[in-house]
Design a protein around this motif. Sequence first.
Motif, PDB file in Angstrom:
ATOM      1  N   SER A  81       0.822  -1.205   0.000  1.00  0.00           N
ATOM      2  CA  SER A  81       0.000   0.000   0.000  1.00  0.00           C
ATOM      3  C   SER A  81       0.860   1.259   0.000  1.00  0.00           C
ATOM      4  O   SER A  81       0.587   2.223  -0.724  1.00  0.00           O
ATOM      5  N   ARG A  82       1.924   1.217   0.794  1.00  0.00           N
ATOM      6  CA  ARG A  82       2.816   2.375   0.900  1.00  0.00           C
ATOM      7  C   ARG A  82       3.571   2.610  -0.413  1.00  0.00           C
ATOM      8  O   ARG A  82       3.692   3.746  -0.882  1.00  0.00           O
ATOM      9  N   LYS A 109       1.262   3.939  -3.265  1.00  0.00           N
ATOM     10  CA  LYS A 109       0.954   5.360  -3.062  1.00  0.00           C
ATOM     11  C   LYS A 109       2.137   6.234  -3.480  1.00  0.00           C
ATOM     12  O   LYS A 109       1.964   7.270  -4.135  1.00  0.00           O
ATOM     13  N   ASP A 130       2.116   9.057  -6.378  1.00  0.00           N
ATOM     14  CA  ASP A 130       2.335  10.452  -5.985  1.00  0.00           C
ATOM     15  C   ASP A 130       3.630  11.030  -6.550  1.00  0.00           C
ATOM     16  O   ASP A 130       3.674  12.208  -6.945  1.00  0.00           O
TER      17      ASP A 130
END
Length: 462
Positions: free
Chosen positions: A364-365, A368, A372
């Motif tokens: 998930s990290r 992201k 981004d």
Amino acid sequence: MKVAKFGGTSLANAEQIRKVCQIVRADKERRIVVVSAPGKRHPSDTKVTDLLIAYAQRRLNEGEAASEKQAVINRFVEIMEGLELPAQLSREIVAELEESLAATPADQPDRFVDAVKAAGEDTCAKLVAAYLRQLGEQAEYVNPREAGLYVTDEAGNAQVLPEAYDRLQSLRQRQGIVVFPGFFGYTPDGVLVTFSRGGSDITGSILAAAVKADLYENFTDVDSVYAVNPNLIANPKEIRVITYREMRELAYSGFTVFHEEALLPAFRAGIPVCIKNTNNPAAPGTKIVSGRETKDAPVAGIASDKGFCSIYVSKYLMNREIGFGRRLLQILEEEGISYEHTPSGIDNISVILRERFFDEKTESRVIKRIMDELHVDEVSVERNLALVMIVGEGMRRSVGVCARATAALANARVNLEMINQGSSEVSMIFGVKAADADKAVLALYQEFFTAQSTFPQPAATR
């Protein structure tokens, strides 16, 4: 001069150790013997190293582990009784083992675990040396610290330091048989540190390089290296000669006969390696060398390994964006994740990772951050992948290997998630669903080995 390393199955009990000592005594050139910790006596048994890890973990968690400690001691007592070693000598060896297990975890659990794990090889080396002396041989146990096997201070993943080779060279001058424990060394400050699991192979290779041995013999429980996992194929083809590079590729992809890091010291020193069977020492085994004749067979072996996942990243005009790949891999570096392969296209790239390094929180990290920081059009993760590899020096000079491989996989109805070939052209990797891995290996073995009479080999390019 030969360096002979014996694995855990070769040292599992007194009967096996008798075989080991007969092999050592049968050839006076076997002057340095490297031993692992005793392995399984039968399929449902537990390796001594696993018993030691269980002991260390319980000590760390609960402060005591009497039953686990006794299980370790009992294994060695059983072996020494079977070898009929003198009672006083056995008591001394057990006392030294108990001293190793009595180490205090304190605030450095990694050092404690390393010290406990190393006790298996260390104790085994002492009793093997004692039994050789009982047989009338001039044999001595040599501790890695005394010999100068200096390593980096990386708990559970030590790397040999360059200065160790000069110090270890003096082992060549010792009289009689040197019995050396595998799997661990010491930092220059005297801290015990282990290699990665299975690291006794690494010790043997380091010693062979240091003493400039004529041959490094690695004794295990199979007659040779096979072209494919014998648990998948009945009576697979035996490999008589294989190159360092081929063996390294196959070890990476799941061959468990030889530790994948162990070839480097022998390779750099140009020392041939021979894998032999303790239970059938007359068998010629498999020779690992710098170069070999490939003749008409492009593929030497096939291997597979599960437990992979891929990060798929797509961005229009990615190929024109300078530094995109570097920034993508930098995200993984900053997250402490190593990658395996990066097959790519014009507007997309996939990064293949080991699943064990990529849990859901990390995933998930990372996703992201990719969205981004790189502003991509799409990013997704696919899990439960396997990598199937065909390896062979002859692939560099053969036309049509990829076509034959993909046709075989298509006929077996195995869908390809990824194809990757290194610049050396010695290996070709196919990413497939983990559930299809065995089917893929069978199809490739059928194509390149059992079907050679019906599929003529392509002519080598000149």
